[in-house]
Design a protein around this motif. Structure first.
Motif, PDB file in Angstrom:
ATOM      1  N   ARG A  13      39.042  29.324  25.693  1.00  0.00           N
ATOM      2  CA  ARG A  13      39.571  30.697  25.402  1.00  0.00           C
ATOM      3  C   ARG A  13      38.895  30.569  23.664  1.00  0.00           C
ATOM      4  O   ARG A  13      39.044  31.107  22.690  1.00  0.00           O
ATOM      5  N   GLY A  67      44.768  31.471  30.016  1.00  0.00           N
ATOM      6  CA  GLY A  67      44.319  32.193  30.043  1.00  0.00           C
ATOM      7  C   GLY A  67      43.572  31.947  31.520  1.00  0.00           C
ATOM      8  O   GLY A  67      42.351  32.395  30.863  1.00  0.00           O
ATOM      9  N   ASN A 122      37.188  36.064  25.559  1.00  0.00           N
ATOM     10  CA  ASN A 122      36.767  36.825  26.575  1.00  0.00           C
ATOM     11  C   ASN A 122      35.576  36.876  27.437  1.00  0.00           C
ATOM     12  O   ASN A 122      35.344  37.110  28.932  1.00  0.00           O
ATOM     13  N   ILE A 159      48.432  36.123  38.729  1.00  0.00           N
ATOM     14  CA  ILE A 159      47.115  36.629  38.783  1.00  0.00           C
ATOM     15  C   ILE A 159      46.758  36.183  39.938  1.00  0.00           C
ATOM     16  O   ILE A 159      47.509  35.830  41.111  1.00  0.00           O
ATOM     17  N   ARG A 211      34.620  34.261  32.875  1.00  0.00           N
ATOM     18  CA  ARG A 211      35.618  34.709  33.362  1.00  0.00           C
ATOM     19  C   ARG A 211      36.145  33.248  33.587  1.00  0.00           C
ATOM     20  O   ARG A 211      35.341  32.216  34.083  1.00  0.00           O
ATOM     21  N   HIS A 230      30.867  32.942  34.125  1.00  0.00           N
ATOM     22  CA  HIS A 230      32.202  32.168  35.363  1.00  0.00           C
ATOM     23  C   HIS A 230      32.514  30.603  35.235  1.00  0.00           C
ATOM     24  O   HIS A 230      31.155  29.820  35.399  1.00  0.00           O
ATOM     25  N   GLU A 275      38.276  30.099  36.475  1.00  0.00           N
ATOM     26  CA  GLU A 275      39.070  29.485  37.172  1.00  0.00           C
ATOM     27  C   GLU A 275      39.635  28.406  37.308  1.00  0.00           C
ATOM     28  O   GLU A 275      39.326  27.771  37.193  1.00  0.00           O
ATOM     29  N   ASP A 308      41.938  33.548  34.377  1.00  0.00           N
ATOM     30  CA  ASP A 308      42.310  34.694  34.887  1.00  0.00           C
ATOM     31  C   ASP A 308      42.007  34.755  36.766  1.00  0.00           C
ATOM     32  O   ASP A 308      42.057  36.131  37.072  1.00  0.00           O
ATOM     33  N   SER A 309      42.645  33.355  37.390  1.00  0.00           N
ATOM     34  CA  SER A 309      42.279  33.125  38.648  1.00  0.00           C
ATOM     35  C   SER A 309      42.608  31.836  39.243  1.00  0.00           C
ATOM     36  O   SER A 309      41.815  31.223  38.336  1.00  0.00           O
ATOM     37  N   GLU A 360      35.044  43.643  40.004  1.00  0.00           N
ATOM     38  CA  GLU A 360      36.360  42.593  39.978  1.00  0.00           C
ATOM     39  C   GLU A 360      37.401  43.552  39.925  1.00  0.00           C
ATOM     40  O   GLU A 360      38.466  42.973  40.576  1.00  0.00           O
TER      41      GLU A 360
END
Ligand code: FAD
Length: 289
Positions: free
Chosen positions: A130, A168, A135, A197, A138, A99, A140, A170-171, A4
Motif C-alpha cells: 500500500r 489494507g 490502491n 472484507i 487488489r 492483483h 488478497e 481487500d479480501s 468487482e
C-alpha cells in the motif's frame, strides 16, 4: 464473468508454477478448461523463500495474456528484503498485473526464519504494498478458520488476521477445511471484531489420500475422523476415492454457498477434472451460458 461490485459469488482457481515443459503444457490445458467456467481470477503460488520467483512471474504473465482473465501472483515476504519485494512489485505493475495474494510464507526447512530486518509477518507486506503502490493492486490475504498451526490460540490468530485487514487487504482466502461450521464460526468471529472484507473459503478437491493427509498435517487443516476413516478404506482405489471425495466436497461447497459464502477458491493442483465435477454438481453457470 462477474464484476468487482457483484453480490453474486465469485470463483477463483489456484495453480502452482510448473517445473517442466510437460507440466506447463498440462497447465495450459487445465487453465483453458477452467477459463470456460468464468472465474473472477486465477492465482499462482510462490515457492517457500522465493524459490519459484521467476516461474511464478512467467506463469502469471502467460495466464493473464492468453486467457484475458485476471491473474494474481502469490507473493511471500519472509526472508526477502524490501528491495527485492519492491523490484518484483514493479515488474508486476509494469506487466499489467493488478492483483496480489500477499503472504508471509514459510522458509524452506532448515533455513531459519529470515533474519532480523526482513519482513516478519504478512501485515508488513500488505502495508509495504500500500505504501509503495497505493490502491493499484487488489490485495488478497490468507486466513485460517481452524487456526494457523504456529498460532498460540484462536483469538490471537484472529487479531493477527485483523492486522492484515487494517493494513489494507481487500479480501481473504481461507486455508482449506472440511467442516463448514469451522468456516461459519470464523466468519462470525471476524464480524465481531469488525473485519468486514469478503472471506472466501479455500476448497481442496480430494485427489489422493496420502498427499492430503501430509498437507493437512503440515498446514493444520483438520480432516475429520469420519472422513479420514472413510478415505483410508479406499487404499489404492483412486477412482472410488475421488468419486467419494467429489461427493463430500460438493456437499461442503453447497453448504458454504447456501450459508452465504461470497465465493469459492479452488486449490486445483493444476488439474481441472475434480474441480469441474464439483462445479457441475453444484449447477454453477459457465461463461458460455
Ligand atoms: P501471517 O498472516 O503473517 O501469519 C503467520 C503466523 O504469524 C500466524 O500464526 C499468525 O497468527 C502470526 N502473526 C501474524 N502477524 C503477527 C504479528 N504481527 N505478530 C505476531 N504474530 C503474528 N505459502 C507459500 O509459501 N506460497 C504460497 O503461494 C502460499 N499460498 C497460500 C494461499 C492461501 C490461500 C493460504 C491460506 C496459504 C498459502 N500459503 C502459501 C501458506 C502460508 O504461507 C503459510 O500458512 C504461512 O505459514 C503463513 O502465511 P500468512 O500470510 O498467513 O502469515
Amino acid at each position: 464473468m462477474t464484476t468487482e461490485t457483484s453480490t453474486q459469488p465469485e470463483y477463483s482457481f489456484e495453480f502452482f508454477p510448473p517445473k517442466t515443459a510437460e507440466g506447463a503444457e498440462k497447465l495450459r490445458v487445465t487453465r483453458e478448461r477452467l477459463a470456460a467456467l468464468g472465474p473472477r481470477f486465477f492465482s499462482v503460488t510462490f515457492g517457500a523463500g522465493g524459490s519459484t520467483r521467476d516461474r511464478t512471474f512467467e506463469t502469471v504473465i502467460e495466464i493473464q495474456r492468453d486467457s484475458g482473465i485476471d491473474a494474481a501472483p502469490h507473493l511471500s515476504c519472509i526472508g526477502s528484503t524490501p528491495e527485492s519485494i519492491s523490484e518484483i512489485l514493479g515488474q508486476y505493475r509494469e506487466a499489467g498485473i493488478r492483483h496480489i495474494v500477499a503472504l508471509r510464507g514459510d522458509m524452506p526447512s532448515g533455513t531459519g526464519t529470515g533474519g532480523p530486518g526482513h519482513f516478519r509477518y504478512a501485515n508488513e507486506l500488505v502495508e509495504f504494498i500500500r505504501e509503495q503502490h497505493g490502491n493499484h493492486f487488489r490485495i488478497e490475504v490468507a486466513c485460517y478458520p481452524e487456526v494457523h498451526p504456529q498460532s498460540e490460540d484462536a483469538d490471537t490468530d484472529l487479531m493477527h488476521f485483523k492486522r492484515k485487514v487494517d493494513a489494507g487487504a481487500d479480501s481473504a482466502m481461507t486455508q482449506y477445511f472440511f467442516n463448514p461450521d469451522a468456516y461459519f464460526r470464523f466468519v462470525d468471529r471476524c464480524a465481531d471484531v469488525g473485519v468486514d472484507i469478503p472471506i472466501v473459503p479455500g476448497i481442496m478437491p480430494i485427489q489422493n489420500f496420502k498427499q492430503l493427509a501430509r498437507f493437512s498435517d503440515a498446514c493444520g487443516a483438520e480432516i475429520p475422523r469420519w472422513l479420514r476413516k472413510r478415505l483410508a478404506t479406499f487404499a489404492d482405489d483412486r477412482e472410488s476415492l475421488q468419486n467419494f471425495g467429489v461427493d463430500v466436497v460438493t456437499e461442503l461447497c453447497y453448504d458454504l454457498l447456501q450459508g452465504g459464502a461470497p465465493g469459492l477458491h479452488f486449490y486445483t493442483l493444476n488439474s481441472a477434472a475434480l474441480t469441474e465435477r464439483i462445479w457441475n454438481n453444484l449447477g454453477l453457470a459457465t461463461e458460455t451460458e
